[in-house]
Structure formats: structure tokens, C-alpha cells
Design an enzyme around this catalytic site. Structure first.
Site, short mmCIF file in Angstrom:
data_model
loop_
_atom_site.label_atom_id
_atom_site.label_comp_id
_atom_site.label_asym_id
_atom_site.label_seq_id
_atom_site.Cartn_x
_atom_site.Cartn_y
_atom_site.Cartn_z
N ASP A 1 0.77 -1.03 -0.07
CA ASP A 1 0.08 -0.01 0.05
C ASP A 1 0.92 1.23 -0.15
O ASP A 1 2.19 1.14 0.13
CB ASP A 1 -0.95 -0.15 1.24
CG ASP A 1 -2.08 0.88 1.09
OD1 ASP A 1 -3.23 0.64 1.72
OD2 ASP A 1 -1.96 1.85 0.18
C1 GLC Z 1 -3.98 4.39 -0.10
C2 GLC Z 1 -4.95 3.44 0.15
C3 GLC Z 1 -5.08 2.12 -0.98
C4 GLC Z 1 -4.87 3.01 -2.10
C5 GLC Z 1 -3.53 3.73 -2.03
C6 GLC Z 1 -3.20 4.47 -3.47
O1 GLC Z 1 -3.40 4.60 1.28
O2 GLC Z 1 -4.88 2.67 1.50
O3 GLC Z 1 -6.31 1.61 -0.93
O4 GLC Z 1 -5.04 2.30 -3.34
O5 GLC Z 1 -3.29 4.38 -1.09
O6 GLC Z 1 -4.08 5.57 -3.46
#
Ligand code: GLC
Length: 737
Positions: free
Chosen positions: A284
Site C-alpha cells: 500500500d
Molecule cells: C491508499 C489506500 C489504498 C490506495 C492507495 C493508492 O493509502 O490505502 O487503498 O489504493 O493508497 O491511493
């Protein structure tokens, strides 16, 4: 050297250089320098933003796209996308584009010096999709989203979100599917197959057990292996085996002391080796801490990537702390997926999705997932004049905030939807709300993906209610916002109705009921709120969830009876928050730094309520219809559950048949019964009977239990139920295994 010889040699050299998509990946990896390998396992997105709130004593380097400026820093080829991969032109590796999110593609709708717009369709959120209990509809939504991903030049969609809804206060529940892993996993598999049918990728997230937002970057969750296996991992197992998502996104949190993205047991031993996962795993955004541990655990790609990670990995290879073989393995996982992407295949995207056709898909899915919780006959609403109360009726919430937000071209509010369905709204009341909302919104910052400011509920005088009671019926909308980066609270105005909302319901009901006129409540929420007592005050309660951009039209289709509601709850609504076992351990376990203990183990949602004999207000699987159904002739043949369902009412309708199983050999720590299959009938005419036949899932065996020796089909007699909800078991049959 003669020029022609030189040219021939250069051409030879160029033609010998392997190209991604043409040459075996191993050959390409063999041509890469260490620097290129390191750049391939780290995204290209660098940004600075304030780190998120973390618990004391947690080393956290996470940054957030916490502001529009931070996002605008992105060097994406598709502005507004979440991140890019590193390009190596000589090897035919383009910069792959990754973009959110589960309710639709999120990219910037406008670009500098460009008159074209790049809006995307805002589809219903995850919880509404799972409320359809219709994998065909979910697949259709996925296919439409995947079409927009392809045509707008994105390669991988960072969706679906599918963590178990362990507690109603979780900020991102609206993006997730259910308290039950079978419903979550089959819904996710349908979504992934839909998106990927366009030749683009998905990223099932967040693997695993991202069940809260509080301290999500560092929280340490203490979870038994049985609860992990049967609840928190089971849905991911299903989607992996049934849909082979191109990528998986590891979660921020720790599980039993180890960050998910640094957890070899989770990412390699289980996901890859046990379940046969063939794609690649990304973190993430800014997730976890040690890039070397992440590489070794099998987390192939670090997104969105930071300069420090690149330096750390280079040093680690140089010092021998990170073996180049591990790097090669991860690079290979990434390139094998990239070889399938539209960008590598040279797809010439034209930014030309059919947004009108997708709007219709969004509308249809929204009506299929709305859940009628209470109805004393007031719905469908035959009368034609309506007094619409509540801010959300005039300013509906199509979806939640955070990465799951969608930059849509418009939204249909309920007032517009009702007018479109032929209802006449009380003009003075509508004008008062619209003016109030416009004035109050003018004082707030503009809405954008990370923050959706909400306006305090307008005060309504008794005089206004009296004047509006000339209408034939009242509709009161109650809404809630929630989103990534924060959990909800038990407070009034969030999980509990506010005093103002309670007062509005009480006064409107008193006035309209004194004239024999019905009062309907429409819930525009992303996760359960406490509704205890509400159905004693009003005539109908329709749960609209966060229904996407066509919200008002979808709600009007149900209210008017154009569509007979067939949604069923994918999550329990408790009578009281403290009836929910995880309420004792949500966010933080008392007295422990940055630790939360899943002490309830398997007792989540209906698994608890049915076993402990605690009655929920509205049970998992519950939903009313404008018609009635009768079940008969339930039997199990081989591994197929068969039952007849007859429409015994006066309107066409669809029924969701749920099958639950009581497994033998359980003790008090095991649920009394669990969902083992489900099926939604086609639209049945009055008097029509459907022969429902559902094969027990074979990608996993829903009859198995996790025991000390692993998955086991405990010998004994299994009692199967055909049911209309987890609290309405209708017919049963036994089978001995
Ligand atoms: C965020 C989220 C994830 C998302 C990623 C990109 O922090 O937790 O679900 O796809 O970053 O935006």
C-alpha cells in the site's frame, strides 16, 4: 569500420536486446543492471506530505497524498493516477500506470491547456455491490470500470477493497463487502473477472486484515490463525483461486507482530505457495518500514516509491544483505504481469469510454443493492406529492472519501430523482434546503477526493413541517460520510442518530401521521448506524447505502415500485453497538500501545448473533421485497443444493436464497452455522417458481473447519438450511460426510 558494417552491428545489437512482451522474461532480467532491477521494484512516485497519525512508539515513514498539491506532484502520464512503474525503454518496459479505486476509476477530470474532460463513472460502493448478492451484476460493473481503465490509459486498477467488516465503525467499510468471507470472496472474484476481462489488471486489497483506519500504518493486530484462515484470509483465497488478480496489495498493518508487507508466511507461504497466486504483490502507499524485509517476504513492488527505498535496496545488494536472486525473483513476478498490460501491448487508448452506457449499469446495480429494512405497506409510494426532508435528499453522497472517491461528471440527488419519477415535491421546503445547503457549502472548502466536507443538518421549524404536511407523504433522508484515513465514532451524529435527526423524525411523523400520511426514511450511509426504535416511528426504511452517481434515480425507482427491492444485508445491524463483540477491542485494545486483539475470534457478525442468541436489529442476509416467496423441496444432491422458490405475491420480484450449514464437531468457540452458498433468482412473475440449484464452491470447501492440523472436513452429519436471512432458516436437510 565501414558504415554499413557498423550499422549492421548496431542493428544486430538492438535486435538482440530482448523486449518485454516479445522475449522471455528471464532473458530480460538477465539483461538488467542491479540499478534497473532496483528501480523496477520501486515505483517512480516521490512526494512529500505530512505523515499520517501514528501511535506513540511506532517508527513510521509513511507519507500520504494528504493534499491536492502532493498528488499534483505526481509525474503520472495519466494525471490523477496513483502511481507509475519505472520505464526501461531499451528493454521495452514502459512506465505502467496504477490508479484507484473500487467504486470507479479515479483520475483528474481536467488537465491544463486541455478542453477535453476525463470524468469517470461513479458506481455504487463495495457494500452496495455485495448487497445485490448477484455476481453477474457485480461482474458487469467490474467490466464497465475496466473499460474506463483501459480507455483512459491505465494499466492496473487498485481495487477491489475486500477486508472483512469486523466492526461498523471502520472508516472504509463502504469500500469493503461483508462480515462474511464467502460473500466477500465471491463478490470480489466477480468484480476482478469483470475488470480483467478488458485486458487490464486489478489489485485486491488490503492483504490482510486492514479492519480499521486508526493507526493503520503501524497497528499490531493479534489474530488467531483460525480466525485468519476462516475469516480474514478466506475471501482473498477465493478471489485468488477464482479470478487470479494480476496484483495483490499488502496491507499497512502488522499481524501478530509482523508488517503484512514484510510477512513471508502471508505473502509467499500462503498466498503464493499454498493458493497458487501467480501475479505480483505491491505495498500500500508508503506501507511498512524495511524494504529489504519486504523484498525477502515476497512483496515484489514498493509503491508509490521513495528515493530512500531505492538507495536502501542498492546498498543492501551491494553489502550482500539482499541477495540479487531475491531481487531477480521479484522483478520476474512484476515483468510477467507487465507483459500483459495494454501499455506493453501498445494499445492506443483514446479516452473515449461510453459514460452514458456505464451510467445505466451504475443505476441498475444501485437499485439491485438497496435493502428495504421496514415497510408497513407505505412503499411503493402510490401518492404523487412528497415533502422531502434532510440535507442528503438535496445533496446525496454517491460514495465515500479517500482513494475510493471518483471524479464523476454529476450526481443525481434524490429531489431530482423523485421529480424524474413523477413526484411533485414541496417547493418551499425544497427551496429552504437548497438555499441553506448552498450557503453553508460556500463556507466550506471545496470537496476533493480526500475530504468531503459535510453541512450541519438544517433546522426545520414546526411551522415548516405543518406547511409541508399538505403533501401526501414525507421522505426523510439520513446520511453519513466516511472515508479512508479515519474511523467513525459511536457518537450521536455518527453511529448514533443525532438529537436533531431524532427530533426531525419525531415531529414529521407526528404531523404526517396525524393526517394519516406515511413517513419514509432513506438511509444514505456507508456502514451500519443504530436504528433501534426507528421502525416504530415511521412506515418504511430504505437502505440506499452509497449508491453512486445515479443515486436519486435509483432510490426513486425503488420508492415508486418501478424496481422491486431485492438487496439483502451483507452485514448485521445490531440493536446496540455494545452487542457487537469487537466493540470491546476496536481501534486499540485497552492499555496496550498500538495493539488490538481480535479476542472475538470467529464471532464476527451473524456468526456471533446466531450462536450467542443475541438478536440483531436487522440480521445478515435480511431484506424485504414488495412481494413474498415460498420455499419448498429442499435437498442436496452430490454437492449441489437444490430448492424451489415460488413468488407467492402480486408483483414480480427476485429472491436471494441463502444456504447455511451447521458443521459437526464444533465447540462453543465455533459459530452455530455459516453461509456455505447463495443464489439470486431471476425476476419471478407472480406465481412463478424457480428451481434454484447451487453447487457448493469447489475453489475452497465451505464445509471445512480450520483445526490444529489445518483444513479439515470433520466427519459427521452436516445440517444444511435454505434461508431468507441468517435469522430466517426455512427448510433443512442433512448429509453425512
Ligand atoms: C491508499 C489506500 C489504498 C490506495 C492507495 C493508492 O493509502 O490505502 O487503498 O489504493 O493508497 O491511493
Amino acid at each position: 569500420m565501414k558504415t554499413d558494417v557498423l550499422i549492421a552491428m548496431i542493428l544486430m545489437a538492438v535486435s538482440c536486446t530482448p523486449k518485454l512482451g516479445d522475449s522471455p522474461v528471464e532473458k530480460i532480467v538477465g539483461q538488467m543492471s542491479v540499478d534497473e532491477k532496483v528501480r523496477t521494484v520501486v515505483g517512480t512516485f516521490t512526494q512529500t506530505a505530512t505523515p499520517p497519525p501514528v501511535a506513540p512508539g511506532v517508527n513510521n515513514r509513511a507519507d500520504y497524498p494528504g493534499s491536492k498539491e502532493a498528488t499534483a506532484l505526481s509525474k503520472n502520464q495519466v494525471p490523477g493516477a496513483a502511481g507509475d512503474g519505472f520505464p526501461i525503454e531499451r528493454l521495452g518496459i514502459p512506465a505502467i500506470v496504477y490508479a484507484d479505486g473500487p467504486a470507479g476509476l479515479r483520475i483528474d477530470p481536467r488537465r491544463e491547456n486541455d478542453s477535453t474532460t476525463y470524468y469517470c463513472t461513479a458506481f455504487p460502493g463495495g457494500t452496495l455491490l455485495s448487497s445485490t448478492w448477484d455476481t453477474e451484476i457485480v461482474k458487469e460493473v467490474g467490466a464497465a470500470i475496466g473499460d474506463e481503465v483501459l480507455r483512459y490509459g491505465v494499466d492496473v486498477l487498485l481495487a477491489p477493497g475486500m477486508n472483512i467488516q469486523r466492526n461498523p465503525l471502520t472508516g472504509r467499510n463502504f469500500e469493503y463487502y461483508s462480515e462474511d468471507p464467502l460473500l466477500s470472496g465471491l463478490t470480489a472474484a466477480a468484480y476482478v473477472n469483470g475488470v480483467q476481462s478488458n485486458g487490464v489488471g486489478t489489485s485486491v486489497k488490503h492483504f490482510a486484515a486492514n479492519n480499521q483506519e486508526l493507526y493503520r500504518n503501524g497497528i499490531n493486530e493479534i489474530i488467531s490463525e483460525r480466525a485468519l484462515r476462516e475469516l480474514y484470509l478466506r475471501g482473498f483465497e477465493l478471489v485468488t483461486k477464482l479470478a487470479q488478480p494480476w496484483t495483490v496489495m499488502s496491507s499497512y498493518n502488522k499481524i501478530n507482530g509482523t508488517y503484512a508487507s514484510e510477512n513471508k508466511w502471508l505473502l509467499t507461504d500462503i498466498l503464493r505457495d499454498e493458493w497458487g497466486y501467480q501475479g505480483f504483490i505491491m505495498t500500500d502507499w508508503f506501507g511498512a518500514d524495511d524494504p529489504v524485509l519486504q523484498m525477502e517476504a515476497g512483496n515484489d513492488l514498493l509503491m508509490p516509491g521513495t528515493p530512500n527505498q531505492i538507495e536502501e535496496l542498492k546498498e543492501a545488494v551491494a553489502s550482500g544483505r539482499l541477495s540479487e536472486d531475491v531481487l531477480d525473483r521479484n522483478v520476474k513476478h512484476i515483468l510477467e504481469v507487465l507483459a500483459k498490460t495494454p501499455r506493453v501491448k501498445g494499445y492506443a487508448y483514446k479516452n473515449d469510454p461510453d459514460l452514458f452506457a456505464h451510467a445505466i449499469i451504475s443505476l441498475n446495480a444501485a437499485t439491485e443493492g438497496m435493502v428495504l429494512l421496514h415497510n408497513n405497506g407505505a412503499l411503493p409510494l402510490e401518492t404523487k406529492t412528497v415533502a422531502l426532508f434532510g440535507n442528503y435528499g438535496y445533496d446525496i453522497q454517491p460514495g465515500g472519501s479517500g482513494s475510493g472517491y471518483v471524479n464523476r461528471a454529476y450526481k443525481i440527488n434524490l429531489d431530482k430523482g423523485l421529480a424524474g419519477a413523477g413526484y411533485t415535491l414541496d417547493k418551499d421546503l425544497a427551496a429552504a434546503y437548497k438555499n441553506y445547503i448552498a450557503e453553508e457549502k460556500a463556507k466550506l472548502p471545496e470537496e476533493y477526493f480526500w475530504v468531503i466536507p459535510t453541512v450541519e443538518e438544517m433546522s426545520v421549524s414546526n411551522e415548516m413541517i405543518r406547511s409541508a404536511s399538505s403533501s401526501d407523504a414525507a421522505i426523510i433522508t439520513i446520511g453519513r460520510m466516511s472515508g479512508e484515513g479515519g474511523d467513525r465514532s459511536e457518537a450521536k451524529g455518527d453511529y448514533l442518530l443525532s438529537d436533531q435527526e431524532q427530533s426531525l423524525v419525531k415531529r414529521v411523523s407526528k404531523e404526517f401521521h396525524s393526517k394519516g400520511k406515511p413517513v419514509i426514511v432513506v438511509l444514505n450511509i456507508g456502514a451500519p448506524v443504530e436504528l433501534t426504535g426507528l421502525e416504530n416511528q415511521v412506515d418504511a426504511i430504505l437502505l440506499a447505502w452509497l449508491p453512486g452517481q445515479e443515486a436519486g434515480s435509483a432510490i426513486a425507482d425503488i420508492v415508486s415500485g418501478t424496481v422491486n427491492p431485492s438487496g439483502k444485508l451483507p452485514v448485521s445491524f445490531a440493536k446496540n453497538y455494545h452487542d457487537i463483540p469487537s466493540s470491546k477491542n476496536f481501534g486499540l485494545s485497552s492499555g496496550e500501545i498500538n495493539t488490538v486483539r481480535y479476542e472475538e475470534d470467529l464471532m464476527v457478525g451473524y456468526r456471533y448473533f446466531t450462536t450467542a442468541g443475541v438478536k440483531p436489529l436487522y440480521p445478515f442476509g435480511f431484506g424485504l421485497s414488495y412481494t413474498t416467496f415460498e420455499y419448498s423441496d429442499f435437498r442436496i444432491e452430490d454437492n449441489t443444493l437444490c430448492v424451489k422458490v415460488k413468488n407467492t405475491g402480486l408483483r414480480p420480484g427476485r429472491e436471494v436464497v441463502q444456504f447455511y450449514v451447521e458443521k459437526p464437531g464444533g465447540d462453543s468457540t465455533r459459530p452455530k452455522y455459516e453461509l456455505c452458498a447463495f443464489s439470486k433468482t431471476k425476476l419471478l412473475s407472480p406465481g412463478e417458481t424457480a428451481d434454484v440449484m447451487v453447487k457448493l464452491e469447489t475453489a475452497i470447501n465451505p464445509l471445512e473447519q480450520w483445526t490444529d492440523s489445518g483444513w479439515s472436513l470433520v466427519p459427521g452429519t452436516y445440517r444444511f438450511w435454505a434461508a431468507a436471512s441468517s435469522e430466517n432458516l426455512i427448510l433443512n436437510t442433512n448429509k453425512t460426510y
